[in-house]
Design a protein around this motif. Structure first.
Motif, short mmCIF file in Angstrom:
data_model
loop_
_atom_site.label_atom_id
_atom_site.label_comp_id
_atom_site.label_asym_id
_atom_site.label_seq_id
_atom_site.Cartn_x
_atom_site.Cartn_y
_atom_site.Cartn_z
N GLU A 8 70.39 -55.86 -6.61
CA GLU A 8 69.79 -57.07 -6.06
C GLU A 8 69.59 -56.89 -4.56
OE1 GLU A 8 70.80 -61.84 -5.92
OE2 GLU A 8 71.29 -60.65 -7.70
N PRO A 9 68.41 -57.21 -4.06
CA PRO A 9 68.13 -56.96 -2.64
C PRO A 9 68.89 -57.93 -1.73
CG PRO A 9 66.30 -58.12 -3.66
CD PRO A 9 67.25 -57.77 -4.78
N ALA A 10 69.13 -57.47 -0.52
CA ALA A 10 69.79 -58.31 0.47
C ALA A 10 68.83 -59.40 0.94
CB ALA A 10 70.23 -57.46 1.66
N PRO A 11 69.36 -60.57 1.29
CA PRO A 11 68.48 -61.64 1.80
C PRO A 11 67.86 -61.24 3.14
CG PRO A 11 70.80 -62.24 2.04
CD PRO A 11 70.77 -60.99 1.22
N LEU A 12 66.71 -61.82 3.45
CA LEU A 12 66.03 -61.54 4.70
C LEU A 12 66.50 -62.50 5.79
CD1 LEU A 12 62.37 -61.07 3.39
CD2 LEU A 12 64.02 -59.28 3.97
N ASP A 13 66.59 -61.98 7.01
CA ASP A 13 66.98 -62.81 8.15
C ASP A 13 65.80 -63.63 8.67
OD1 ASP A 13 69.59 -61.82 8.08
OD2 ASP A 13 69.05 -60.10 9.34
#
Length: 324
Positions: free
Chosen positions: A59-64
Motif C-alpha cells: 500500500e502506498p504512503a500518503p502524500l504530503d
C-alpha cells in the motif's frame, strides 16, 4: 470464411513478429517502467496469470501535498477493450490511496461522463468548449463526481466537431496540453480516456501525456492492432512529446477458463515483457452492473475481485513510478 489451423498459426506468428519489432524500438526510444530488483524462489512461488510469480503490491504512503499531476493517456484504437471501465476504476482506486485525480473524457461518445452519472445532453461546458474557446476557464468545465477525490472534465457529441475545427489551428496537437497546464498543480494524476481511433484528438492526448496505458482485451485481433498504436506513440515522442513513455499494457477481460485467453496473455508477455502489468483484469458481469449504477466497482461492489484487481493496479502503477 473459415480459418484453417495452419493459417491461424501463421497469423499469430506474423502478429507477434510485428509487435516484437515495434517493441524493440519502443524499449530503446520510449523507455519503460518496470519492477526490478525482486528475487523470487520460483520453486515455491504461486504463478499469476501473466506467468510471473504472484505477489501483493504494498500500500502506498500518503502524500504530503498534491501536484504537479502526472498525465496518463488510456489509449487503444480498437474499441471494446475496457478503456473507459479501466479509467473510471483506476481513478477510484487511486483516490482510495489519497491521490487527487482528474478524469478527462476525450471521446465524443461521452461514455466516461455517462459512467459517472453525467447527462451528456445537459452539459453547458465540456472539454470541447475548453479546447475551442480560449476564454473558457477549464475549472468552470470541471465537475465533481460522486467519488471522493475524483473530478471530471466531461464530453459529449460536440467533441466530434473539434477534430475538424482543430485542423486549421496553430499548434493543433498541443491544445489539450495547454489547457491542462493551468490545473496541473491541483491534482496528482490526470487520466485521459481516449476515443477508439488514432486521429487528432488522440494525438492531442498523447502530446499532453507523460505516460500511456494500453488496455488490451485478451483476444487475438486486439493483439494485432497494437503494433500501429505503438508506431503512433513513437511518432508523437519523436516529433511532439519527448517525455512520453509506455507505462504499461493492461490485459483486460481475461478468462482463465479459456485456452485462447491464456495464449493471448502469454503472447503479450513474450512481446512486451515487463511492460505488461502483473495485475490482470478478469471478465465479470459486475463491471457492467457498476456502469449501469454509474459507480466505480470499488464502491458498487467493494469486496468483489474486480475491485481488488483495480486496487492492485493502482498500487502497481504507483510502485512503477507511473503515479505519485
Amino acid at each position: 470464411m473459415e480459418c484453417r489451423v495452419g493459417d491461424c498459426n501463421l497469423a499469430w506468428e506474423q502478429s507477434l513478429t510485428v509487435v516484437e519489432r515495434v517493441d524493440k524500438d519502443v524499449s530503446s526510444e520510449l523507455g519503460t517502467t518496470t519492477l526490478e530488483g525482486t528475487d523470487f524462489d520460483l520453486d515455491d512461488a504461486v504463478m499469476g496469470p501473466t506467468g510471473r510469480p504472484y505477489r501483493e503490491f504494498p500500500e502506498p504512503a500518503p502524500l504530503d501535498s498534491h501536484g504537479p499531476a502526472r498525465v496518463i493517456a488510456m489509449v487503444n484504437q480498437k474499441g471494446g477493450v475496457g478503456k473507459t471501465t479501466s479509467t473510471i476504476n483506476l481513478a477510484a482506486a487511486l483516490a482510495e490511496y489519497g491521490r487527487r485525480v482528474l478524469l478527462v473524457d476525450f471521446d465524443p461518445q461521452g461514455a466516461l461522463s455517462a459512467g459517472l452519472g453525467a447527462n451528456p445532453h445537459e452539459l453547458d461546458l465540456t472539454v470541447y468548449n475548453v479546447l475551442m474557446d480560449r476564454k473558457v476557464d477549464i475549472r468552470d468545465a470541471i465537475q465533481q463526481t460522486g467519488v471522493d477525490g475524483v473530478d471530471l472534465l466531461p464530453a459529449n457529441i460536440d467533441l466530434s466537431a473539434a477534430e475538424v475545427q482543430l485542423v486549421n489551428e496553430v499548434a493543433r496537437e498541443q491544445v489539450l496540453d495547454r489547457a491542462l497546464k493551468s490545473i496541473e498543480d491541483d491534482y496528482d494524476v490526470v487520466l485521459i480516456d481516449c476515443q477508439p481511433s488514432l486521429g487528432l484528438l488522440t494525438v492531442n492526448a498523447l502530446t499532453a501525456a507523460h505516460g500511456v496505458i494500453i488496455p488490451l482485451i485478451c483476444e487475438f485481433f486486439a493483439l494485432r492492432a497494437v503494433a500501429l498504436l505503438v508506431e503512433t506513440i513513437e511518432k508523437v515522442q519523436d516529433r511532439l512529446n519527448p517525455r512520453l513513455q509506455v507505462d504499461g499494457v493492461l490485459a483486460t477481460m481475461f478468462d482463465s477458463r479459456t485456452l485462447h485467453s491464456r495464449e493471448v496473455i502469454a503472447r503479450l508477455v513474450e512481446a512486451f515483457g515487463d511492460k505488461v502489468f502483473e495485475t490482470v483484469i478478469k471478465r465479470s458481469i459486475k463491471f457492467a452492473d457498476a456502469t449501469v449504477a454509474a459507480e466505480p466497482i470499488t464502491s458498487y461492489a467493494g469486496n468483489h475481485t474486480g475491485a481488488d484487481a483495480y486496487r492492485s493496479l493502482a498500487r502497481e502503477l504507483i510502485l512503477r513510478g507511473g503515479a505519485p
